[in-house]
Design an enzyme around this catalytic site. Structure first.
Site, short mmCIF file in Angstrom:
data_model
loop_
_atom_site.label_atom_id
_atom_site.label_comp_id
_atom_site.label_asym_id
_atom_site.label_seq_id
_atom_site.Cartn_x
_atom_site.Cartn_y
_atom_site.Cartn_z
N LYS A 63 0.84 -1.20 0.00
CA LYS A 63 0.00 0.00 0.00
C LYS A 63 0.87 1.25 0.00
O LYS A 63 0.58 2.23 -0.69
CB LYS A 63 -0.96 -0.02 1.20
CG LYS A 63 -2.05 -1.08 1.05
CD LYS A 63 -2.83 -1.37 2.34
CE LYS A 63 -3.81 -2.53 2.10
NZ LYS A 63 -4.50 -2.99 3.31
N GLN A 107 -4.75 -1.50 9.43
CA GLN A 107 -4.69 -2.85 8.86
C GLN A 107 -5.33 -3.86 9.82
O GLN A 107 -5.04 -3.87 11.02
CB GLN A 107 -3.23 -3.22 8.57
CG GLN A 107 -3.03 -4.53 7.85
CD GLN A 107 -3.54 -4.54 6.41
OE1 GLN A 107 -3.65 -3.49 5.78
NE2 GLN A 107 -3.87 -5.69 5.91
N ASP A 130 -11.12 2.73 3.85
CA ASP A 130 -11.56 1.33 3.82
C ASP A 130 -13.08 1.23 3.67
O ASP A 130 -13.59 0.15 3.32
CB ASP A 130 -11.20 0.64 5.15
CG ASP A 130 -9.97 -0.25 5.06
OD1 ASP A 130 -9.71 -0.79 3.97
OD2 ASP A 130 -9.29 -0.41 6.09
N1 GUN Z 1 -6.77 -6.85 5.98
C1 GUN Z 1 -7.06 -7.58 4.88
N2 GUN Z 1 -7.75 -6.85 3.98
C2 GUN Z 1 -7.91 -5.62 4.53
C3 GUN Z 1 -8.54 -4.43 4.07
O1 GUN Z 1 -9.12 -4.34 2.98
N3 GUN Z 1 -8.47 -3.37 4.93
C4 GUN Z 1 -7.87 -3.44 6.13
N4 GUN Z 1 -7.87 -2.36 6.89
N5 GUN Z 1 -7.28 -4.55 6.58
C5 GUN Z 1 -7.31 -5.62 5.78
#
Ligand code: GUN
Length: 313
Positions: A63, A107, A130
Site C-alpha cells: 500500500k 490494517q 476502507d
Molecule cells: N486486511 C485484509 N484486507 C484488509 C482491508 O481491505 N483493509 C484493512 N484495513 N485490513 C485488511
C-alpha cells in the site's frame, strides 16, 4: 479493452484485473498531479499496522509503494503488538486531526485485546478509505454513493463487472456467495445500486448449487477453495472470484503452495461468458481502489470536484 481471450461456447473471456487496476492507478496518478497543482499539497494516505503479522506487513508495504507511485504523501505508523486500545485510538485521532492526511487505514486483523469496531468507529468518516466506518456502511446501504467511501475490494470487483456487463445491470440476476462485512454485504449493495436483482447466499443456503445456476453475475466471496463447481455456473454468466486461498501444490515440489479462488476455474471457464482468474483478477483491484478512494477523500476534503477516474483528466 479490458476483456481478453475469445468468448466462445467452450471458453470464457478472461477479465484482466491487472490491466484494469493499472488503468485506475494511471488515472489516479494523473489526477493526483492535478490535485497537487490545485490544492498545493499531495493527497495523503496513512496506514497503521499493529504487531508483526507477516501477511499484514506485506500488504501494508504494498500500500505504501502504491501510494508513493501515485504521487501521494505516504505515512506508515508501525505499533507494537502490545499497544493498548487507548493508545491505538489516540494514534487514529491524531491522524484525524492531521490536515496532510486524507485517508486512514488501520490494517486488520488487530491483536485480540483490541476491539476493531471501536478503532474503526474512531476514524473520521471522511478519511475512512476502507469504507468500514458505520456512517459509510450506512451511506452505501442508503445508496448515497456521492458521500460514501466504498470498501476497496467490492468497489474493484464492481469495476470488473462493469467491464463485462456495463454500468446498468437492469434485468440481470446477481448472486453473491458470502455475507462478510468487507466483501459480501457491500458488493450486494453496489449490485443493487446498479439495478441488478440481488440474492445473497452463503455456506448455509439450501441448495446453493441451484441458487448459483440462476446467476447472470456470480460473485464468489466465501473463502473456501474451489467450492463453486463448473456445473453451478449458468452458461454465459459473468463469474467474479473474490477468493484468494493458499493450498498445497505437491505437483510443484514438496511443501509448495499455490493460490486458488473459491471457484473451480478450469471447469467454470468452460461454461461462463467471462471470468476473473486467481491470481490476477479481483486481487490487484483492491490496492488500486484504495488509491482511488484516497484521491476521492482528498478532493472532498479540499472542496474540489471529485474526479471520475474512468475518464482521463
Ligand atoms: N486486511 C485484509 N484486507 C484488509 C482491508 O481491505 N483493509 C484493512 N484495513 N485490513 C485488511
Amino acid at each position: 479493452m479490458t476483456i481478453s481471450g475469445a468468448a466462445s461456447p467452450t471458453s470464457a473471456a478472461i477479465i484482466d484485473g491487472k490491466a484494469v487496476a493499472a488503468r485506475v492507478t494511471e488515472q489516479t496518478r494523473a489526477f493526483a498531479a492535478r490535485f497537487r497543482d490545485q490544492a498545493g499539497r499531495a493527497p495523503g494516505l496513512a496506514v497503521v499496522i499493529v504487531g508483526e503479522d507477516p501477511a499484514s506487513k506485506v500488504y501494508v508495504a504494498s500500500k505504501g509503494v502504491a501510494a508513493t507511485e501515485c504521487g501521494f504523501l505516504s505515512i506508515q505508523e508501525t505499533l507494537s503488538a502490545a499497544t493498548s486500545e487507548d493508545a491505538l485510538e489516540a494514534v487514529v485521532k491524531a491522524l484525524n486531526e492531521n490536515q496532510a492526511v486524507d485517508g486512514i487505514l488501520v490494517q486488520l486483523p488487530l491483536p485480540d485485546h483490541i476491539r476493531a469496531a471501536r478503532i474503526i468507529a474512531a476514524i473520521a468518516p471522511d478519511k475512512d478509505v476502507d469504507g468500514f466506518h458505520p456512517l459509510n456502511v450506512g451511506r452505501l446501504g442508503a445508496g448515497d454513493l456521492s458521500d460514501a467511501l466504498v470498501p476497496c475490494t467490492p468497489a474493484g470487483a464492481m469495476l470488473l463487472i462493469e467491464s463485462a456487463r456495463g454500468r446498468d445491470l437492469s434485468g440481470l440476476h446477481a448472486v453473491v456467495v458470502g455475507r462478510s462485512n468487507i466483501v459480501g454485504k457491500p458488493i450486494a449493495q453496489l449490485l443493487l445500486n446498479a439495478n441488478a436483482t440481488v440474492t445473497i447466499a452463503h455456506s448455509r443456503t439450501a441448495d446453493l448449487a441451484e441458487v448459483c445456476r440462476r446467476a447472470d453475475i456470480l460473485v464468489a466471496a466465501v473463502g473456501r477453495p474451489l467450492m463453486i463447481k463448473g456445473d453451478w455456473i449458468k452458461p454465459g454468466a459473468t463469474v467474479i472470484d473474490v477468493g484468494i486461498n493458499r493450498v498445497p501444490a505437491p505437483e510443484r515440489g514438496e511443501g509448495k503452495t499455490r493460490l486458488v479462488g473459491d471457484v473451480d476455474y478450469a471447469a467454470a471457464r468452460a461454461v461462463a461468458g467471462a471470468i476473473t482468474p486467481v491470481p490476477g483478477g479481483v486481487g490487484p483491484m483492491t490496492i488500486a481502489m484504495l488509491m482511488a478512494n484516497t484521491l476521492t477523500a482528498a478532493h472532498r476534503r479540499a472542496h474540489l470536484p471529485v474526479p471520475d477516474w474512468r475518464v482521463a483528466p
